[in-house]
Design a protein around this motif. Structure first.
Motif, PDB file in Angstrom:
ATOM      1  N   GLN A 111       0.879  -1.010  -0.053  1.00  0.00           N
ATOM      2  CA  GLN A 111      -0.199   0.228  -0.171  1.00  0.00           C
ATOM      3  C   GLN A 111       0.892   1.241  -0.057  1.00  0.00           C
ATOM      4  OE1 GLN A 111      -2.364  -1.060   3.517  1.00  0.00           O
ATOM      5  NE2 GLN A 111      -3.999  -1.895   2.115  1.00  0.00           N
ATOM      6  N   ALA A 112       2.237   1.004   0.405  1.00  0.00           N
ATOM      7  CA  ALA A 112       2.993   2.177   0.511  1.00  0.00           C
ATOM      8  C   ALA A 112       4.096   2.172  -0.697  1.00  0.00           C
ATOM      9  CB  ALA A 112       3.715   2.059   1.825  1.00  0.00           C
ATOM     10  N   GLY A 113       3.581   1.487  -1.463  1.00  0.00           N
ATOM     11  CA  GLY A 113       4.648   1.314  -2.725  1.00  0.00           C
ATOM     12  C   GLY A 113       6.134   0.638  -2.455  1.00  0.00           C
ATOM     13  N   ALA A 114       5.969   0.053  -1.380  1.00  0.00           N
ATOM     14  CA  ALA A 114       7.483  -0.503  -1.134  1.00  0.00           C
ATOM     15  C   ALA A 114       7.385  -2.282  -1.043  1.00  0.00           C
ATOM     16  CB  ALA A 114       7.958   0.212   0.217  1.00  0.00           C
ATOM     17  N   ALA A 115       6.323  -2.668  -1.995  1.00  0.00           N
ATOM     18  CA  ALA A 115       6.256  -4.074  -1.746  1.00  0.00           C
ATOM     19  C   ALA A 115       7.646  -4.755  -2.240  1.00  0.00           C
ATOM     20  CB  ALA A 115       4.944  -4.647  -2.478  1.00  0.00           C
ATOM     21  N   SER A 116       7.733  -5.906  -1.902  1.00  0.00           N
ATOM     22  CA  SER A 116       8.915  -6.734  -2.173  1.00  0.00           C
ATOM     23  C   SER A 116       8.434  -7.682  -3.332  1.00  0.00           C
ATOM     24  CB  SER A 116       9.529  -7.574  -1.076  1.00  0.00           C
ATOM     25  OG  SER A 116       8.472  -8.642  -0.730  1.00  0.00           O
ATOM     26  N   GLY A 117       9.128  -8.473  -3.886  1.00  0.00           N
ATOM     27  CA  GLY A 117       8.813  -9.646  -4.969  1.00  0.00           C
ATOM     28  C   GLY A 117       8.165 -10.591  -3.850  1.00  0.00           C
ATOM     29  N   VAL A 118       7.311 -11.370  -4.848  1.00  0.00           N
ATOM     30  CA  VAL A 118       6.900 -12.408  -4.272  1.00  0.00           C
ATOM     31  C   VAL A 118       6.681 -13.771  -5.004  1.00  0.00           C
ATOM     32  CG1 VAL A 118       4.304 -13.494  -3.571  1.00  0.00           C
ATOM     33  CG2 VAL A 118       4.980 -11.044  -3.446  1.00  0.00           C
ATOM     34  N   VAL A 119       7.124 -14.791  -4.233  1.00  0.00           N
ATOM     35  CA  VAL A 119       7.087 -16.045  -5.055  1.00  0.00           C
ATOM     36  C   VAL A 119       5.716 -16.918  -4.871  1.00  0.00           C
ATOM     37  CG1 VAL A 119       8.531 -18.542  -5.104  1.00  0.00           C
ATOM     38  CG2 VAL A 119       9.686 -16.374  -4.639  1.00  0.00           C
ATOM     39  N   LEU A 120       5.075 -16.884  -5.727  1.00  0.00           N
ATOM     40  CA  LEU A 120       3.585 -17.242  -5.567  1.00  0.00           C
ATOM     41  C   LEU A 120       3.575 -18.561  -5.323  1.00  0.00           C
ATOM     42  CD1 LEU A 120       1.744 -15.570  -8.854  1.00  0.00           C
ATOM     43  CD2 LEU A 120       1.813 -14.663  -6.320  1.00  0.00           C
ATOM     44  N   ALA A 121       4.172 -19.513  -5.965  1.00  0.00           N
ATOM     45  CA  ALA A 121       4.353 -20.950  -5.638  1.00  0.00           C
ATOM     46  C   ALA A 121       4.616 -21.363  -4.044  1.00  0.00           C
ATOM     47  CB  ALA A 121       5.209 -21.815  -6.506  1.00  0.00           C
ATOM     48  N   ALA A 122       5.367 -20.566  -3.352  1.00  0.00           N
ATOM     49  CA  ALA A 122       5.816 -20.755  -2.107  1.00  0.00           C
ATOM     50  C   ALA A 122       5.194 -19.787  -1.142  1.00  0.00           C
ATOM     51  CB  ALA A 122       7.358 -20.297  -2.097  1.00  0.00           C
ATOM     52  N   THR A 123       4.167 -19.120  -1.588  1.00  0.00           N
ATOM     53  CA  THR A 123       3.341 -18.232  -0.607  1.00  0.00           C
ATOM     54  C   THR A 123       2.032 -19.175  -0.523  1.00  0.00           C
ATOM     55  OG1 THR A 123       4.074 -16.222  -1.643  1.00  0.00           O
ATOM     56  CG2 THR A 123       1.808 -16.321  -0.563  1.00  0.00           C
ATOM     57  N   ASN A 124       1.866 -19.262   0.850  1.00  0.00           N
ATOM     58  CA  ASN A 124       0.784 -20.029   1.394  1.00  0.00           C
ATOM     59  C   ASN A 124      -0.702 -19.252   1.183  1.00  0.00           C
ATOM     60  OD1 ASN A 124      -1.225 -21.236   3.424  1.00  0.00           O
ATOM     61  ND2 ASN A 124       0.652 -21.961   4.316  1.00  0.00           N
ATOM     62  N   ALA A 125      -1.491 -20.210   0.532  1.00  0.00           N
ATOM     63  CA  ALA A 125      -3.081 -19.694   0.558  1.00  0.00           C
ATOM     64  C   ALA A 125      -3.630 -18.905   1.444  1.00  0.00           C
ATOM     65  CB  ALA A 125      -3.871 -21.095   0.033  1.00  0.00           C
ATOM     66  N   ARG A 126      -3.019 -19.182   2.661  1.00  0.00           N
ATOM     67  CA  ARG A 126      -3.793 -18.485   3.685  1.00  0.00           C
ATOM     68  C   ARG A 126      -3.400 -17.016   3.698  1.00  0.00           C
ATOM     69  NH1 ARG A 126      -2.230 -23.128   8.150  1.00  0.00           N
ATOM     70  NH2 ARG A 126      -4.265 -24.224   7.767  1.00  0.00           N
ATOM     71  N   ALA A 127      -2.365 -16.639   2.877  1.00  0.00           N
ATOM     72  CA  ALA A 127      -1.965 -15.225   2.716  1.00  0.00           C
ATOM     73  C   ALA A 127      -3.421 -14.458   2.086  1.00  0.00           C
ATOM     74  CB  ALA A 127      -0.837 -15.051   1.877  1.00  0.00           C
ATOM     75  N   LEU A 128      -4.335 -15.268   1.246  1.00  0.00           N
ATOM     76  CA  LEU A 128      -5.404 -14.449   0.637  1.00  0.00           C
ATOM     77  C   LEU A 128      -6.385 -14.131   1.691  1.00  0.00           C
ATOM     78  CD1 LEU A 128      -5.498 -16.969  -2.588  1.00  0.00           C
ATOM     79  CD2 LEU A 128      -4.402 -14.807  -2.324  1.00  0.00           C
ATOM     80  N   GLU A 129      -6.406 -14.578   2.826  1.00  0.00           N
ATOM     81  CA  GLU A 129      -7.237 -14.027   3.801  1.00  0.00           C
ATOM     82  C   GLU A 129      -6.983 -12.708   4.107  1.00  0.00           C
ATOM     83  OE1 GLU A 129      -6.631 -16.690   7.102  1.00  0.00           O
ATOM     84  OE2 GLU A 129      -7.461 -18.488   5.899  1.00  0.00           O
ATOM     85  N   ILE A 130      -5.812 -12.244   3.762  1.00  0.00           N
ATOM     86  CA  ILE A 130      -5.210 -10.837   4.163  1.00  0.00           C
ATOM     87  C   ILE A 130      -4.878  -9.911   2.575  1.00  0.00           C
ATOM     88  CG2 ILE A 130      -3.419  -9.661   5.408  1.00  0.00           C
ATOM     89  CD1 ILE A 130      -3.475 -12.117   7.151  1.00  0.00           C
ATOM     90  N   VAL A 131      -4.128 -10.737   2.051  1.00  0.00           N
ATOM     91  CA  VAL A 131      -3.568  -9.969   0.934  1.00  0.00           C
ATOM     92  C   VAL A 131      -4.332 -10.268  -0.423  1.00  0.00           C
ATOM     93  CG1 VAL A 131      -1.836  -9.603  -0.579  1.00  0.00           C
ATOM     94  CG2 VAL A 131      -1.398  -9.929   1.889  1.00  0.00           C
ATOM     95  N   PRO A 132      -4.859  -9.314  -1.341  1.00  0.00           N
ATOM     96  CA  PRO A 132      -5.485  -9.692  -2.395  1.00  0.00           C
ATOM     97  C   PRO A 132      -4.712 -10.319  -3.517  1.00  0.00           C
ATOM     98  CG  PRO A 132      -6.015  -7.417  -2.084  1.00  0.00           C
ATOM     99  CD  PRO A 132      -4.881  -7.837  -1.079  1.00  0.00           C
TER     100      PRO A 132
END
Length: 134
Positions: free
Chosen positions: A94-115
């Protein structure tokens, strides 16, 4: 009892892949962004940290760059993979400082918080021509 990473799913619907072992990441220090009842912070986003992301986390009171040997934590450097708290990643996004994300290693539970769209915008493991699908 620790969660079994093979039972967890990633945000793409597949098996949760390892996030990082150098340094060993994860709430349970198993190299994966597994999450269970003890993980109140939801350390579910597999981030490839940048200097900007680390600086913002420090400003938020979450210093990920300073080594903490008493916790077996070496401190992160830009380019390291780390399972970060989903709300902290969202704040950086939201502040424009997001890091890169490895989707295959990101837990589906993150979707409860992050779109999903926010994660896709910073995905490092999805070809550009596929990033708009889904």
């Amino acid at each position: 009892m620790l969660p079994d990473p093979t039972d967890e799913r990633n945000v793409l619907g597949g098996p949760l892949e390892p996030c990082g072992t150098d340094p060993v990441t994860g709430f349970y220090r198993d190299g994966s962004c597994t999450s269970g009842p003890d993980d109140l912070g939801s350390h579910t986003v597999c981030a490839v940290v940048s200097a900007e992301f680390l600086a913002m986390q420090r400003e938020l009171g979450n210093d990920l760059a300073t080594p903490r040997p008493e916790y077996g934590f070496p401190g992160l450097r830009p380019g390291d993979r780390w399972c970060v708290v989903a709300t902290r990643w969202l704040q950086a996004y939201q502040a424009g400082a997001a890091s890169g994300v490895v989707l295959a290693a990101t837990n589906a539970r993150a979707l409860e918080i992050v779109p999903m769209e926010a994660l896709r915008q910073h995905a490092v493991d999805v070809p550009d021509d596929l990033s708009g699908l889904g």
